[in-house]
Design a protein around this motif. Structure first.
Motif, PDB file in Angstrom:
ATOM      1  N   ASP A   1      -1.198  -4.217 -10.386  1.00  0.00           N
ATOM      2  CA  ASP A   1      -0.697  -3.000 -11.029  1.00  0.00           C
ATOM      3  C   ASP A   1       0.683  -2.591 -10.519  1.00  0.00           C
ATOM      4  OD1 ASP A   1      -2.343  -2.456  -8.593  1.00  0.00           O
ATOM      5  OD2 ASP A   1      -1.577  -0.419  -8.891  1.00  0.00           O
ATOM      6  N   LEU A   2       1.126  -3.187  -9.405  1.00  0.00           N
ATOM      7  CA  LEU A   2       2.427  -2.825  -8.846  1.00  0.00           C
ATOM      8  C   LEU A   2       3.582  -3.591  -9.491  1.00  0.00           C
ATOM      9  CD1 LEU A   2       1.668  -2.572  -5.012  1.00  0.00           C
ATOM     10  CD2 LEU A   2       1.801  -0.744  -6.701  1.00  0.00           C
TER      11      LEU A   2
ATOM     12  N   TYR B   1      -3.276  -6.152  -6.365  1.00  0.00           N
ATOM     13  CA  TYR B   1      -1.964  -5.501  -6.382  1.00  0.00           C
ATOM     14  C   TYR B   1      -1.214  -5.741  -7.695  1.00  0.00           C
ATOM     15  CZ  TYR B   1      -2.466  -4.765  -1.335  1.00  0.00           C
ATOM     16  OH  TYR B   1      -2.895  -4.366  -0.088  1.00  0.00           O
TER      17      TYR B   1
ATOM     18  N   ARG C   1       2.471   1.671  -3.439  1.00  0.00           N
ATOM     19  CA  ARG C   1       1.472   2.160  -4.398  1.00  0.00           C
ATOM     20  C   ARG C   1       1.214   3.649  -4.197  1.00  0.00           C
ATOM     21  NH1 ARG C   1      -3.723  -1.099  -4.199  1.00  0.00           N
ATOM     22  NH2 ARG C   1      -3.002  -2.165  -6.093  1.00  0.00           N
ATOM     23  N   SER C   2       1.088   4.089  -2.937  1.00  0.00           N
ATOM     24  CA  SER C   2       0.818   5.498  -2.661  1.00  0.00           C
ATOM     25  C   SER C   2       1.916   6.398  -3.207  1.00  0.00           C
ATOM     26  CB  SER C   2       0.675   5.720  -1.148  1.00  0.00           C
ATOM     27  OG  SER C   2      -0.452   5.042  -0.642  1.00  0.00           O
TER      28      SER C   2
ATOM     29  N   ASP D   1       0.834  -1.205   0.000  1.00  0.00           N
ATOM     30  CA  ASP D   1       0.000   0.000   0.000  1.00  0.00           C
ATOM     31  C   ASP D   1       0.867   1.253   0.000  1.00  0.00           C
ATOM     32  OD1 ASP D   1      -2.391  -1.377  -0.036  1.00  0.00           O
ATOM     33  OD2 ASP D   1      -2.636  -1.368   2.144  1.00  0.00           O
TER      34      ASP D   1
ATOM     35  N   THR E   1       6.814   0.560  -8.003  1.00  0.00           N
ATOM     36  CA  THR E   1       6.569  -0.771  -8.556  1.00  0.00           C
ATOM     37  C   THR E   1       7.398  -1.780  -7.768  1.00  0.00           C
ATOM     38  OG1 THR E   1       8.330  -0.442 -10.190  1.00  0.00           O
ATOM     39  CG2 THR E   1       6.065   0.068 -10.882  1.00  0.00           C
TER      40      THR E   1
END
Length: 311
Positions: A97-98, A95, A72-73, A69, A77
């Motif tokens: 997209d990370l 998750y 992502r914030s 988290d 990646t």
């Protein structure tokens, strides 16, 4: 970042850039780590370790989720070199997209199989701009954004909220005034010193914005105090969310600073606000305090006296 689940209890996740690891703190001790190597905003997550006595309670999963988290914030990646992290990502497609489109392999990172003691001096920001979230079982407390304007207006313009919050934030007359207020809060965020902060409160399961909470250092009558305040959307009242958010902020303040006590002010007629402070475990001081021309009741809680909020 604070996380809470039914099996592991409450843990706090800190970012230790000196040792290149995310660290899970529970009951005042380091109980787990997630080691990484970093190249810019990319993180190669290399090893997860939890003390044997604390395994099987969801600590590793909570630690990895909090780390992801935070990454992502910050627009980062990851490469999941750690088998546990790889399995966690496989089981949690939210998750995906990370994951870096092309794996990045940073150079060797210093890491030893141990749990070094943590001091405030050893902690550094991993990201160019540190983004802090506090996560509980039901809530995520995050920095305010201008995109929150519509939802924030519906919360702070409500008659019952405006009545008690106006002495602190002024009157929110329309959405443009709400946007200007958010702009001011966002601009002031970098000037606040830990444990101070202002957070938007949203539900973990739906992402719906349901309130806001602030912890700010204030001086009156010659005394400096950290004051907590907050507001909750009308439709979210009656579920213990205000106490849960307030408890999480106070817990974070005690864990990340040397603050000795947290206080709150409530108007004598604001029974719901007083009940929230009492559910957190705060106690009322005798008499009244005069704050900005108003007679207020002062509540407080000292370090070491914080327990789980009462429902």
């Amino acid at each position: 970042m604070t996380t809470d689940n039914a099996t592991s209890g409450s843990i706090h996740v800190l970012i230790n850039s000196i040792s290149s690891q995310f660290e899970a703190i529970g009951c005042g001790e380091t109980i787990g780590i997630l080691a990484y190597a970093r190249a810019g905003r990319h993180f190669d997550l290399r090893h997860t370790f939890v003390l044997p006595a604390r395994r099987g309670r969801g600590v590793a999963g909570a630690l990895v989720a909090a780390a992801l988290d935070a990454i992502r914030s910050a627009g980062g990646t990851v490469t999941p070199s750690c088998n546990f992290v790889s399995g966690f990502l496989r089981d949690h497609p939210e998750y995906d997209d990370l994951r870096a489109s092309t794996p990045v392999r940073p150079g060797p990172a210093p890491w030893t199989c141990g749990l070094p003691g943590i001091t405030r001096e050893s902690l550094g920001a991993v990201f160019d701009v540190e983004v802090e979230q506090i996560v509980t079982h039901r809530l995520r407390l995050r920095p305010w954004m201008l995109s929150d304007t519509d939802s924030a207006f519906s919360i702070f313009a409500a008659e019952v909220v405006d009545r008690w919050m106006r002495p602190t934030i002024g009157q929110v007359e329309d959405k443009p005034s709400m946007r200007r207020l958010l702009q001011r809060w966002i601009a002031q965020a970098d000037q606040l010193r830990r444990p101070e902060g202002r957070w938007a409160v949203e539900l973990v399961d739906s992402g719906a914005l349901v309130g806001g909470v602030a912890l700010l250092e204030t001086t009156w009558s010659g005394t400096r105090r950290h004051l907590i305040s907050g507001a909750l959307a009308t439709q979210a009242v009656g579920r213990g969310l205000a106490a849960e958010a307030g408890h999480a902020v106070i817990q974070s303040a005690f864990q990340l600073s040397e603050t000795a006590a947290i206080h709150g002010l409530v108007h004598p007629a604001n029974r719901r606000g007083a009940a929230t402070f009492e559910r957190i475990g705060m106690t009322r001081a005798p008499g009244v305090q005069h704050y900005r021309g108003l007679a207020m009741h002062l509540y407080g809680i000292e370090r070491g006296h914080l327990e789980r909020p009462r429902r």
